[in-house]
Design a protein around this motif. Structure first.
Motif, PDB file in Angstrom:
ATOM      1  N   CYS A   8       8.964   8.202   4.247  1.00  0.00           N
ATOM      2  CA  CYS A   8       8.909   7.356   3.063  1.00  0.00           C
ATOM      3  C   CYS A   8      10.342   6.989   2.691  1.00  0.00           C
ATOM      4  N   TYR A  10      12.810   4.984   0.092  1.00  0.00           N
ATOM      5  CA  TYR A  10      13.014   4.342  -1.201  1.00  0.00           C
ATOM      6  C   TYR A  10      14.312   3.539  -1.104  1.00  0.00           C
ATOM      7  N   GLY A  42       7.472   0.869  -0.586  1.00  0.00           N
ATOM      8  CA  GLY A  42       6.856   0.248  -1.739  1.00  0.00           C
ATOM      9  C   GLY A  42       6.164  -1.076  -1.537  1.00  0.00           C
ATOM     10  N   HIS A  91       2.078   5.087 -10.923  1.00  0.00           N
ATOM     11  CA  HIS A  91       1.776   6.499 -10.636  1.00  0.00           C
ATOM     12  C   HIS A  91       0.929   6.620  -9.372  1.00  0.00           C
ATOM     13  N   ARG A  93       0.778   4.428  -7.003  1.00  0.00           N
ATOM     14  CA  ARG A  93       1.639   3.999  -5.892  1.00  0.00           C
ATOM     15  C   ARG A  93       2.449   5.167  -5.347  1.00  0.00           C
ATOM     16  N   LYS A  94       3.128   5.882  -6.243  1.00  0.00           N
ATOM     17  CA  LYS A  94       4.001   6.971  -5.809  1.00  0.00           C
ATOM     18  C   LYS A  94       3.204   8.130  -5.208  1.00  0.00           C
ATOM     19  N   ARG A  95       2.030   8.410  -5.763  1.00  0.00           N
ATOM     20  CA  ARG A  95       1.190   9.474  -5.219  1.00  0.00           C
ATOM     21  C   ARG A  95       0.757   9.148  -3.798  1.00  0.00           C
ATOM     22  N   GLU A 116      12.093   7.219  -8.171  1.00  0.00           N
ATOM     23  CA  GLU A 116      11.250   7.748  -7.093  1.00  0.00           C
ATOM     24  C   GLU A 116      11.904   8.952  -6.426  1.00  0.00           C
ATOM     25  N   GLU A 119      11.713  11.957  -8.791  1.00  0.00           N
ATOM     26  CA  GLU A 119      10.350  12.474  -8.924  1.00  0.00           C
ATOM     27  C   GLU A 119       9.948  13.309  -7.715  1.00  0.00           C
TER      28      GLU A 119
END
Length: 194
Positions: A8, A10, A42, A91, A93-95, A116, A119
């Motif tokens: 992932c 960012y 994203g 929320h 999206r990030k999960r 991001e 978190e």
């Protein structure tokens, strides 16, 4: 073909002032794709986000984009993704991004990238996941942030063990290799073969 690992990433929805940022985003995407990996990001088509996704696809990798409906309506979605998930909230999206990833890497970016990164680092601290987290300090972009983070340890608000939960590097390929190996997903010989 099933990807051998999933990172992932960012990064900024803008290219940034330094052309090296775009060059590195392209190199990150190429590294992931050329090694049979999968990019999770994203879902945008602009800035460094679009560059890293395009490079991953060009190198033969898979790209999983996760984007909120509000950004799709602004026509920011990258429809070239191998999978594009449209969700209702940030929320969600990030999960979903975290669930699809084996490791996390923050490139230069703005407030969304910071949020991001912090978190997913917090989630690791709390034991919600045990996946490696990296910060690419390209051309000293994050120097002041790293100095500040180290000062929070000195000031007693954070421990060395928390700093130890993130890997900081200034060379993209070295940091990617370290993250994928830390996730236990690919032997060094496989990562070096391309």
């Amino acid at each position: 073909m099933t990807p051998t690992f999933s990172v992932c990433v960012y990064c900024g929805s803008k290219p940034g002032a330094d052309p090296d940022f775009a060059t590195t985003a392209r190199a990150v995407g190429h590294w992931i794709g050329a090694r049979g990996g999968q990019l999770v990001y994203g879902g945008g088509k602009n800035g460094l986000m679009g560059i890293v996704a395009a490079a991953t696809l060009e190198a033969g990798g898979r790209v999983v984009g996760v984007i909120p409906k509000a950004l799709v309506e602004k026509e920011w979605a990258n429809n070239d993704c191998s999978e594009l998930h449209i969700v209702d909230t940030m929320h969600e999206r990030k999960r979903l991004m975290a669930e699809h990833a084996d490791a996390f890497l923050a490139l230069p970016g703005g407030i969304g990238t910071f949020e991001e990164f912090f978190e997913v680092w917090t989630w690791r601290q709390l034991g919600y996941h045990d996946k490696p987290v990296g910060l690419l300090n390209q051309n000293g972009y994050y120097d002041l942030l790293v100095t500040f983070l180290q000062s929070t340890v000195t000031q007693g608000f954070m421990g060395d063990w928390q700093m130890g939960l993130i890997r900081i590097g200034d060379q993209a390929e070295d940091l990617l290799r370290e993250l994928v190996q830390a996730a236990g997903l690919a032997p060094e010989s496989h990562l070096d073969q391309i």
